[in-house]
Design an enzyme around this catalytic site. Structure first.
Site, mmCIF file in Angstrom:
data_model
loop_
_atom_site.group_PDB
_atom_site.id
_atom_site.type_symbol
_atom_site.label_atom_id
_atom_site.label_comp_id
_atom_site.label_asym_id
_atom_site.label_seq_id
_atom_site.Cartn_x
_atom_site.Cartn_y
_atom_site.Cartn_z
ATOM 1 N N HIS A 55 -29.962 93.950 -67.910
ATOM 2 C CA HIS A 55 -30.823 94.639 -68.531
ATOM 3 C C HIS A 55 -32.739 94.857 -68.003
ATOM 4 C CE1 HIS A 55 -32.213 90.543 -70.285
ATOM 5 N NE2 HIS A 55 -30.875 90.528 -70.908
ATOM 6 N N ASP A 111 -36.007 85.272 -69.249
ATOM 7 C CA ASP A 111 -34.864 84.865 -69.803
ATOM 8 C C ASP A 111 -33.548 84.322 -68.556
ATOM 9 O OD1 ASP A 111 -32.869 85.868 -71.019
ATOM 10 O OD2 ASP A 111 -32.715 88.076 -70.280
ATOM 11 N N HIS A 168 -35.332 92.584 -73.812
ATOM 12 C CA HIS A 168 -34.377 93.936 -73.844
ATOM 13 C C HIS A 168 -35.437 94.793 -73.314
ATOM 14 C CE1 HIS A 168 -30.781 92.002 -75.271
ATOM 15 N NE2 HIS A 168 -30.821 91.432 -73.880
ATOM 16 N N ASP A 207 -29.516 79.728 -72.145
ATOM 17 C CA ASP A 207 -30.301 81.393 -72.323
ATOM 18 C C ASP A 207 -31.400 81.395 -73.429
ATOM 19 O OD1 ASP A 207 -31.078 83.573 -72.492
ATOM 20 O OD2 ASP A 207 -28.758 84.469 -72.526
ATOM 21 N N ARG A 241 -22.407 81.340 -67.844
ATOM 22 C CA ARG A 241 -23.248 82.487 -68.349
ATOM 23 C C ARG A 241 -24.321 82.038 -67.201
ATOM 24 N NH1 ARG A 241 -23.996 84.677 -72.909
ATOM 25 N NH2 ARG A 241 -26.084 83.790 -73.296
ATOM 26 N N TYR A 294 -16.035 84.234 -70.702
ATOM 27 C CA TYR A 294 -15.734 83.334 -71.349
ATOM 28 C C TYR A 294 -14.822 83.419 -72.270
ATOM 29 C CZ TYR A 294 -20.617 84.825 -71.840
ATOM 30 O OH TYR A 294 -21.985 85.426 -70.603
ATOM 31 N N ASP A 329 -46.578 83.755 -99.307
ATOM 32 C CA ASP A 329 -47.625 83.004 -98.266
ATOM 33 C C ASP A 329 -47.910 82.802 -96.977
ATOM 34 O OD1 ASP A 329 -49.902 84.454 -100.749
ATOM 35 O OD2 ASP A 329 -49.751 81.721 -100.828
ATOM 36 N N GLU A 361 -27.504 83.747 -65.273
ATOM 37 C CA GLU A 361 -29.031 84.142 -65.377
ATOM 38 C C GLU A 361 -30.332 83.926 -65.019
ATOM 39 O OE1 GLU A 361 -30.015 84.741 -69.444
ATOM 40 O OE2 GLU A 361 -30.534 87.538 -69.502
ATOM 41 N N HIS A 414 -19.687 91.946 -71.744
ATOM 42 C CA HIS A 414 -21.236 92.520 -71.733
ATOM 43 C C HIS A 414 -21.270 92.635 -70.624
ATOM 44 C CE1 HIS A 414 -22.745 88.950 -69.583
ATOM 45 N NE2 HIS A 414 -21.833 87.810 -70.441
ATOM 46 N N GLU A 461 -27.058 88.471 -64.992
ATOM 47 C CA GLU A 461 -26.281 87.628 -65.648
ATOM 48 C C GLU A 461 -24.369 87.481 -65.924
ATOM 49 O OE1 GLU A 461 -27.451 87.800 -69.900
ATOM 50 O OE2 GLU A 461 -29.095 89.397 -69.462
ATOM 51 N N HIS A 508 -23.654 84.910 -78.601
ATOM 52 C CA HIS A 508 -25.142 85.504 -79.660
ATOM 53 C C HIS A 508 -25.851 84.038 -80.691
ATOM 54 C CE1 HIS A 508 -26.087 89.469 -79.040
ATOM 55 N NE2 HIS A 508 -26.044 89.234 -78.024
HETATM 56 N N1 GLY Z 1 -31.379 86.620 -74.095
HETATM 57 C C1 GLY Z 1 -31.249 87.600 -73.672
HETATM 58 C C2 GLY Z 1 -29.848 88.232 -72.747
HETATM 59 O O1 GLY Z 1 -29.815 87.987 -72.299
HETATM 60 O O2 GLY Z 1 -29.888 88.981 -72.502
HETATM 61 MN MN MN Z 2 -31.187 89.035 -70.098
HETATM 62 MN MN MN Z 3 -30.156 85.736 -70.960
#
Ligand code: GLY
Ligand code: MN
Ligand code: MN
Length: 433
Positions: free
Chosen positions: A349, A266, A356, A255, A400, A383, A35, A402, A345, A379, A238
């Site tokens: 974005h 973000d 995203h 992040d 990172r 790593y 539920d 960002e 990466h 960002e 991730h």
């Molecule tokens: N937090 C998701 C990204 O940085 O793309």
């Molecule tokens: Mn991002």
């Molecule tokens: Mn992010």
């Protein structure tokens, strides 16, 4: 609730399609287990056009010489409202959300064939939900069945998201105002996390600080699952377990960003749990920071989407050589993309209602050109997982950085610059500054 921006966007949609009918449903409620439901989140396309946050609703925009927009939503229901809370109902929704017409959602199947009669094209989103596809096609077929009465059915079915993606890509002033507020809440949350971090604490306690600050300042939820990654966990892109203990000597990569009134922020910051960077940590951190500065310098109208990424890669690739993480020449590292061992990466974005966000990155095979009103993240990261040839001093360092950036006519506006970022600013913030 100011309905004007939403009405303006519906008018813009009608103008863009020129003729025909666009149908945009909101998202369904989703069961978590038995539920219990997941917290309800409306569909971003639907919300962009309506500002309406209740489930079981569909927006219909009719283009042409006298465009109009309709909302189908739940009826008032005293019994259900006792259990689940307020519903506008069609009457109140019409005035509050500035629709030309509103109807009960259970009238949708009855009225849609009328609305599609003699319309040349129906703009819908097909292919995501078979039940919805069947419904839309059912309405088209219902119009076809009236052919002998002289009614023409839509000849074409087009993708409404393709049109809406372009509208969503350029943020208007109302959207930017909300995104600035979302960014301010998230920068405060990162500052709070920096002040709370200490050896012996845990990643989830820091996550709790972030969530506390988001909600304390009115954000409805995180925009995505927060990544709170200490030490080697920072090298898992991730990582969301957030269950490890913070150790003296670890870097902590966070992040995290809130969602405020539908809009995402973000932010990533990386800082030492102890409050002081070690020599190797500082070297890697300063490199990523320099690559971010180079990328940010490329965010301006007329540049391509890829220009910030290329600038970041150039700085990182040279840095990996200088730190002896890689060997060879800069040209080789770029040509063979060996920098991808440490930077795998892309540099950002689109950002908006979705973290995203909607919008193509290429058009006709070419990277898109940046225009005022576009919002993106910048960002870069580094790593360093254990591998042959990687000096021990650098192993398991993950960084990172960002920020969220609006393209302006003059260049860009960084929405998230209040979150400490330089080594002295971070160390000052963590040590009582
Ligand atoms: N937090 C998701 C990204 O940085 O793309
Ligand atoms: Mn991002
Ligand atoms: Mn992010």
């Amino acid at each position: 609730m100011n309905a004007t921006p939403y009405r303006r966007r519906r008018a813009l949609l009608a103008q863009r399609i020129g003729k025909g009918v666009a149908i945009v449903p909101t998202a369904p409620e989703r069961t978590r287990n038995r539920d219990a439901h997941y917290p309800y989140r409306y569909d971003s396309y639907f919300y962009h056009l309506t500002g309406f946050t209740e489930p079981e609703a569909v927006a219909v925009v009719i283009a042409g010489d006298s465009p109009r927009s309709l909302l189908f939503c739940r009826e008032k229901n005293e019994e259900r409202e006792i259990w689940d809370g307020f519903r506008h109902g069609p009457l109140a929704a019409k005035a509050r959300f500035a629709f030309d017409e509103t109807h009960a959602i259970d009238q949708l199947d009855k009225l849609m064939p009328d609305l599609l009669a003699d319309q040349p094209v129906v703009y819908a989103h097909l292919g995501a939900d078979p039940a919805w596809d069947a419904r839309v096609l059912g309405w088209v077929n219902a119009v076809r069945e009236r052919a002998r009465t002289g009614v023409a059915a839509p000849r074409d079915i087009a993708d409404v998201h393709t049109v809406l993606d372009d509208l969503r890509l350029i943020k208007d002033e109302d959207e930017l105002a909300t995104m600035r507020r979302a960014a301010a809440i998230s920068t405060g949350a990162h500052l709070r996390a920096m002040r709370a971090a200490r050896p012996g604490g845990t990643e989830y306690q820091i996550e709790a600080e972030l969530l506390h600050e988001f909600r304390r300042l009115g954000a409805q939820s995180p925009a995505y699952t927060s990544i709170v990654a200490a030490g080697a966990n920072a090298c898992v892109l991730h990582y969301v377990n957030n269950d490890a203990t913070l150790k003296d000597g670890d870097l902590l990569l966070i992040d995290a960003g809130c969602e405020l009134d539908g809009y995402a922020s973000d932010i990533t910051r990386t800082f030492p749990v102890s409050g002081r960077f070690s020599g190797p940590q500082k070297a890697v951190y300063e490199l990523v920071l320099a690559s971010q500065a180079a990328a940010l310098a490329e965010v301006r109208p007329g540049n391509t989407w890829n220009a910030p990424h290329d600038a970041a890669v150039m700085v990182l690739a040279q840095g990996f050589l200088d730190l002896k993480l890689l060997t060879g020449s800069l040209a080789e590292v770029l040509e063979k993309e060996s920098y991808r061992q440490f930077y795998m990466h892309r540099t950002g974005h689109w950002l908006g209602l979705d973290v995203h966000d909607a919008g193509d990155y290429k058009r006709d095979g070419q990277w898109r050109t940046l225009q005022p009103g576009m919002v993106l993240t910048v960002e870069p990261g580094c790593y360093i997982r254990p591998a042959a040839g990687v000096p021990d001093t650098f192993v398991n360092i993950g960084v990172r950085i960002e920020d969220d950036v609006v393209v302006t006519s003059a260049g860009c506006e960084i929405l998230t610059s209040a979150a400490p970022k330089s080594v002295p600013d971070i160390e000052a913030a963590m040590n009582g500054g």
